[in-house]
Scaffold this motif. Structure first.
Motif, mmCIF file in Angstrom:
data_model
loop_
_atom_site.group_PDB
_atom_site.id
_atom_site.type_symbol
_atom_site.label_atom_id
_atom_site.label_comp_id
_atom_site.label_asym_id
_atom_site.label_seq_id
_atom_site.Cartn_x
_atom_site.Cartn_y
_atom_site.Cartn_z
ATOM 1 N N SER A 2 -1.181 -3.487 -2.797
ATOM 2 C CA SER A 2 -2.429 -3.871 -3.464
ATOM 3 C C SER A 2 -2.676 -2.947 -4.656
ATOM 4 O O SER A 2 -2.147 -1.830 -4.703
ATOM 5 C CB SER A 2 -3.591 -3.791 -2.489
ATOM 6 N N PRO A 3 -3.494 -3.405 -5.623
ATOM 7 C CA PRO A 3 -3.817 -2.524 -6.764
ATOM 8 C C PRO A 3 -4.428 -1.203 -6.314
ATOM 9 O O PRO A 3 -4.178 -0.171 -6.911
ATOM 10 C CB PRO A 3 -4.821 -3.355 -7.561
ATOM 11 N N LEU A 4 -5.202 -1.240 -5.248
ATOM 12 C CA LEU A 4 -5.808 -0.011 -4.745
ATOM 13 C C LEU A 4 -4.750 0.963 -4.259
ATOM 14 O O LEU A 4 -4.830 2.161 -4.511
ATOM 15 C CB LEU A 4 -6.787 -0.344 -3.614
ATOM 16 N N GLU A 5 -3.750 0.454 -3.580
ATOM 17 C CA GLU A 5 -2.688 1.314 -3.054
ATOM 18 C C GLU A 5 -1.793 1.868 -4.157
ATOM 19 O O GLU A 5 -1.081 2.838 -3.940
ATOM 20 C CB GLU A 5 -1.858 0.555 -2.027
ATOM 21 N N GLU A 6 -1.827 1.247 -5.333
ATOM 22 C CA GLU A 6 -1.026 1.726 -6.451
ATOM 23 C C GLU A 6 -1.634 2.954 -7.121
ATOM 24 O O GLU A 6 -0.968 3.641 -7.887
ATOM 25 C CB GLU A 6 -0.847 0.607 -7.477
ATOM 26 N N LEU A 7 -2.885 3.223 -6.845
ATOM 27 C CA LEU A 7 -3.524 4.394 -7.431
ATOM 28 C C LEU A 7 -2.852 5.668 -6.939
ATOM 29 O O LEU A 7 -2.597 5.826 -5.750
ATOM 30 C CB LEU A 7 -5.007 4.440 -7.066
ATOM 31 N N GLU A 8 -2.569 6.582 -7.849
ATOM 32 C CA GLU A 8 -1.916 7.831 -7.477
ATOM 33 C C GLU A 8 -2.768 8.644 -6.519
ATOM 34 O O GLU A 8 -2.254 9.322 -5.633
ATOM 35 C CB GLU A 8 -1.618 8.656 -8.732
ATOM 36 N N GLU A 9 -4.050 8.593 -6.704
ATOM 37 C CA GLU A 9 -4.971 9.402 -5.903
ATOM 38 C C GLU A 9 -5.536 8.600 -4.730
ATOM 39 O O GLU A 9 -6.591 8.931 -4.207
ATOM 40 C CB GLU A 9 -6.109 9.923 -6.782
ATOM 41 N N TYR A 10 -4.859 7.553 -4.297
ATOM 42 C CA TYR A 10 -5.371 6.658 -3.256
ATOM 43 C C TYR A 10 -5.764 7.411 -1.993
ATOM 44 O O TYR A 10 -6.873 7.243 -1.487
ATOM 45 C CB TYR A 10 -4.323 5.587 -2.948
ATOM 46 N N ASP A 11 -4.888 8.246 -1.471
ATOM 47 C CA ASP A 11 -5.182 8.964 -0.229
ATOM 48 C C ASP A 11 -6.389 9.890 -0.395
ATOM 49 O O ASP A 11 -7.244 9.969 0.497
ATOM 50 C CB ASP A 11 -3.968 9.760 0.251
ATOM 51 N N ASP A 12 -6.464 10.572 -1.527
ATOM 52 C CA ASP A 12 -7.593 11.458 -1.779
ATOM 53 C C ASP A 12 -8.893 10.667 -1.888
ATOM 54 O O ASP A 12 -9.940 11.101 -1.394
ATOM 55 C CB ASP A 12 -7.387 12.269 -3.060
ATOM 56 N N LEU A 13 -8.822 9.503 -2.516
ATOM 57 C CA LEU A 13 -9.998 8.654 -2.669
ATOM 58 C C LEU A 13 -10.459 8.120 -1.315
ATOM 59 O O LEU A 13 -11.654 8.141 -1.006
ATOM 60 C CB LEU A 13 -9.676 7.498 -3.622
#
Length: 80
Positions: A2-13
């Motif tokens: 998903s686009p959300l999972e593509e974010l580099e900072e996903y886990d931190d977010l």
């Protein structure tokens, strides 16, 4: 992915929102416990969770992460 999972900072977010979710739940549950009649068992269970996010058991953190991901999906869908 998903686009959300593509974010580099996903886990931190996710962790940041999960921490906020936990704070919100603590605020809500303390208010409810003060204003409403709840069972002794529920109160005892909740009191164990009235701590900082960092001190929660991993299983409870995962519950907060589930809600954090739901919030982030709503935000992402709104922005698209």
């Amino acid at each position: 992915m998903s686009p959300l999972e593509e974010l580099e900072e996903y886990d931190d977010l996710v962790e940041a929102v999960a921490k906020l979710e936990h704070k919100q739940w603590v605020h809500w549950s303390k208010s409810l416990a003060k204003d409403e009649k709840i069972s002794k068992e529920r109160l005892e269970r909740w009191e164990k969770l009235w701590c900082s996010y960092s001190r929660l058991p991993e299983a409870q953190k995962e519950q907060d992460r589930i809600w954090a991901k739901k919030v982030l999906k709503v935000i992402l869908n709104t922005l698209q």
